[in-house]
Scaffold this motif. Structure first.
Motif, PDB file in Angstrom:
ATOM      1  N   PHE A 154       0.821  -1.209   0.000  1.00  0.00           N
ATOM      2  CA  PHE A 154       0.000   0.000   0.000  1.00  0.00           C
ATOM      3  C   PHE A 154       0.861   1.268   0.000  1.00  0.00           C
ATOM      4  N   ASP A 155       0.307   2.337  -0.594  1.00  0.00           N
ATOM      5  CA  ASP A 155       1.014   3.611  -0.614  1.00  0.00           C
ATOM      6  C   ASP A 155       0.681   4.467   0.613  1.00  0.00           C
ATOM      7  N   TYR A 156       0.078   3.869   1.611  1.00  0.00           N
ATOM      8  CA  TYR A 156      -0.137   4.506   2.912  1.00  0.00           C
ATOM      9  C   TYR A 156       0.375   3.555   3.988  1.00  0.00           C
ATOM     10  N   VAL A 157       0.626   4.069   5.174  1.00  0.00           N
ATOM     11  CA  VAL A 157       1.181   3.238   6.247  1.00  0.00           C
ATOM     12  C   VAL A 157       0.102   2.322   6.812  1.00  0.00           C
ATOM     13  N   ASP A 158       0.438   1.051   6.912  1.00  0.00           N
ATOM     14  CA  ASP A 158      -0.445   0.132   7.630  1.00  0.00           C
ATOM     15  C   ASP A 158       0.395  -0.860   8.409  1.00  0.00           C
ATOM     16  N   TYR A 159      -0.252  -1.529   9.359  1.00  0.00           N
ATOM     17  CA  TYR A 159       0.427  -2.565  10.136  1.00  0.00           C
ATOM     18  C   TYR A 159      -0.618  -3.525  10.679  1.00  0.00           C
ATOM     19  N   HIS A 160      -0.139  -4.634  11.229  1.00  0.00           N
ATOM     20  CA  HIS A 160      -1.034  -5.639  11.813  1.00  0.00           C
ATOM     21  C   HIS A 160      -0.696  -5.753  13.298  1.00  0.00           C
ATOM     22  N   SER A 161      -1.707  -5.758  14.138  1.00  0.00           N
ATOM     23  CA  SER A 161      -1.455  -5.742  15.573  1.00  0.00           C
ATOM     24  C   SER A 161      -1.581  -7.110  16.237  1.00  0.00           C
ATOM     25  N   ARG A 162      -2.091  -8.095  15.500  1.00  0.00           N
ATOM     26  CA  ARG A 162      -2.338  -9.409  16.099  1.00  0.00           C
ATOM     27  C   ARG A 162      -1.636 -10.557  15.375  1.00  0.00           C
ATOM     28  N   ILE A 163      -0.830 -10.216  14.354  1.00  0.00           N
ATOM     29  CA  ILE A 163      -0.178 -11.271  13.578  1.00  0.00           C
ATOM     30  C   ILE A 163       1.067 -10.707  12.900  1.00  0.00           C
ATOM     31  N   HIS A 164       2.046 -11.565  12.680  1.00  0.00           N
ATOM     32  CA  HIS A 164       3.261 -11.195  11.963  1.00  0.00           C
ATOM     33  C   HIS A 164       3.013 -11.376  10.462  1.00  0.00           C
ATOM     34  N   GLU A 165       3.931 -10.870   9.638  1.00  0.00           N
ATOM     35  CA  GLU A 165       3.750 -10.940   8.187  1.00  0.00           C
ATOM     36  C   GLU A 165       5.107 -11.117   7.514  1.00  0.00           C
ATOM     37  N   VAL A 166       5.123 -11.901   6.430  1.00  0.00           N
ATOM     38  CA  VAL A 166       6.321 -11.990   5.599  1.00  0.00           C
ATOM     39  C   VAL A 166       5.981 -11.423   4.229  1.00  0.00           C
ATOM     40  N   LEU A 167       6.926 -10.662   3.672  1.00  0.00           N
ATOM     41  CA  LEU A 167       6.781 -10.082   2.350  1.00  0.00           C
ATOM     42  C   LEU A 167       7.950 -10.565   1.489  1.00  0.00           C
TER      43      LEU A 167
ATOM     44  N   ASP B  48      -0.595 -18.943  13.737  1.00  0.00           N
ATOM     45  CA  ASP B  48      -1.170 -18.393  14.965  1.00  0.00           C
ATOM     46  C   ASP B  48      -1.313 -16.884  14.840  1.00  0.00           C
ATOM     47  N   GLY B  49      -2.488 -16.388  15.139  1.00  0.00           N
ATOM     48  CA  GLY B  49      -2.727 -14.956  15.060  1.00  0.00           C
ATOM     49  C   GLY B  49      -3.987 -14.658  14.272  1.00  0.00           C
ATOM     50  N   THR B  50      -4.409 -13.416  14.336  1.00  0.00           N
ATOM     51  CA  THR B  50      -5.615 -12.970  13.656  1.00  0.00           C
ATOM     52  C   THR B  50      -5.278 -11.764  12.801  1.00  0.00           C
ATOM     53  N   TYR B  51      -5.652 -11.818  11.528  1.00  0.00           N
ATOM     54  CA  TYR B  51      -5.367 -10.709  10.623  1.00  0.00           C
ATOM     55  C   TYR B  51      -6.196  -9.491  11.000  1.00  0.00           C
ATOM     56  N   ASP B  52      -5.542  -8.349  11.061  1.00  0.00           N
ATOM     57  CA  ASP B  52      -6.233  -7.070  11.172  1.00  0.00           C
ATOM     58  C   ASP B  52      -5.410  -6.043  10.418  1.00  0.00           C
ATOM     59  N   GLU B  53      -6.021  -4.948  10.061  1.00  0.00           N
ATOM     60  CA  GLU B  53      -5.294  -3.892   9.361  1.00  0.00           C
ATOM     61  C   GLU B  53      -5.480  -2.590  10.120  1.00  0.00           C
ATOM     62  N   CYS B  54      -4.379  -2.017  10.545  1.00  0.00           N
ATOM     63  CA  CYS B  54      -4.395  -0.782  11.316  1.00  0.00           C
ATOM     64  C   CYS B  54      -3.605   0.276  10.552  1.00  0.00           C
ATOM     65  N   THR B  55      -4.005   1.543  10.722  1.00  0.00           N
ATOM     66  CA  THR B  55      -3.382   2.588   9.910  1.00  0.00           C
ATOM     67  C   THR B  55      -2.875   3.804  10.678  1.00  0.00           C
ATOM     68  N   GLY B  56      -3.162   3.913  11.975  1.00  0.00           N
ATOM     69  CA  GLY B  56      -2.665   5.129  12.613  1.00  0.00           C
ATOM     70  C   GLY B  56      -3.045   5.316  14.057  1.00  0.00           C
ATOM     71  N   GLU B  57      -3.108   6.578  14.461  1.00  0.00           N
ATOM     72  CA  GLU B  57      -3.242   6.951  15.868  1.00  0.00           C
ATOM     73  C   GLU B  57      -4.520   6.457  16.528  1.00  0.00           C
ATOM     74  N   GLU B  58      -5.611   6.363  15.754  1.00  0.00           N
ATOM     75  CA  GLU B  58      -6.885   5.992  16.371  1.00  0.00           C
ATOM     76  C   GLU B  58      -6.857   4.598  16.981  1.00  0.00           C
ATOM     77  N   GLU B  59      -5.990   3.715  16.475  1.00  0.00           N
ATOM     78  CA  GLU B  59      -5.896   2.354  17.035  1.00  0.00           C
ATOM     79  C   GLU B  59      -4.765   2.206  18.043  1.00  0.00           C
ATOM     80  N   HIS B  60      -3.953   3.234  18.207  1.00  0.00           N
ATOM     81  CA  HIS B  60      -2.700   3.107  18.951  1.00  0.00           C
ATOM     82  C   HIS B  60      -2.878   2.546  20.355  1.00  0.00           C
ATOM     83  N   ALA B  61      -3.790   3.105  21.133  1.00  0.00           N
ATOM     84  CA  ALA B  61      -3.957   2.674  22.528  1.00  0.00           C
ATOM     85  C   ALA B  61      -4.319   1.193  22.612  1.00  0.00           C
ATOM     86  N   ARG B  62      -5.146   0.727  21.689  1.00  0.00           N
ATOM     87  CA  ARG B  62      -5.545  -0.685  21.690  1.00  0.00           C
ATOM     88  C   ARG B  62      -4.405  -1.585  21.235  1.00  0.00           C
ATOM     89  N   THR B  63      -3.715  -1.178  20.167  1.00  0.00           N
ATOM     90  CA  THR B  63      -2.741  -2.082  19.563  1.00  0.00           C
ATOM     91  C   THR B  63      -1.453  -2.227  20.368  1.00  0.00           C
TER      92      THR B  63
END
Length: 201
Positions: free
Chosen positions: A90-103, A156-171
């Motif tokens: 993606f051309d915007y920042v994203d991350y996953h908070s419940r699972i690792h990823e390989v690219l 092991d883990g659950t896919y989620d997509e997070c993009t910024g400050e609004e999820e920070h406290a939870r993630t």
């Protein structure tokens, strides 16, 4: 995933066309040093508090007579990293908070910024593999026209997509709970990943 890549993946899965055989896979893997990059929480993108991003440069040979995406899919699947996809980054920042990823980079090249807006830019090209612990922000800044990535996830883990400050406290609470993978997606159970992430915790 583009329509073309979706169609290719279906045909390859059904027929075996352009897919590597199991006996060929070991010859396509190169022993490579694990390059590690540690990132701090930048206030918007948490990153992982203990484990670094791991990059293997040129770890996978991609012969012209085999679909490079199929090689990476089969390699990751063999080592327990599944739910694979083919696309870009993606051309915007994203991350996953419940699972690792390989690219795995199947074709082309790109400049990818890890962490967030104050992160580090890393150039990647075909044959490179990046392993992102949960929380690692990533964003494509520029890519060649043929750029293609294969992504996959540990069992092991659950896919989620997070993009910024609004999820920070939870993630920041969920990221450290993502389970360490049992196998390195490139080098298997005896690969460097287990030692790197264990030593970093």
């Amino acid at each position: 995933m583009s329509i073309l890549e979706s169609g290719k993946k279906i045909v390859e899965t059904l027929t075996g066309w352009q897919r590597p055989s199991g006996c060929d896979m070991d010859s396509l893997i190169r022993a490579r040093k694990a390059n590690t990059f540690r990132f701090k929480d930048d206030g918007a993108i948490p990153n992982h508090p203990h484990w670094p991003l791991v990059v293997y440069r040129g770890a996978v040979k991609l012969p012209v007579d085999v679909d490079p995406a199929a090689i990476l899919e089969d390699l990751f699947e063999r080592n327990g990293w599944g739910s694979s996809w083919r696309n870009g980054i993606f051309d915007y920042v994203d991350y996953h908070s419940r699972i690792h990823e390989v690219l795995g980079i199947a074709r082309g090249s790109a400049k990818v910024q890890f962490v967030g807006k104050r992160g580090r830019t890393i150039a990647v090209k075909a044959g490179d593999v990046a392993i992102l612990p949960a929380g690692t922000g990533h964003q494509c800044l520029h890519a060649s026209n043929d750029f293609l990535v294969v992504g996959a996830y540990p069992p092991d883990g659950t896919y989620d997509e997070c993009t910024g400050e609004e999820e920070h406290a939870r993630t920041v609470e969920t990221i450290p709970k993502a389970v360490k993978p049992r196998k390195d997606p490139v080098y298997g159970p005896n690969g460097p990943l287990a030692g790197i992430w264990k030593a970093s915790r």
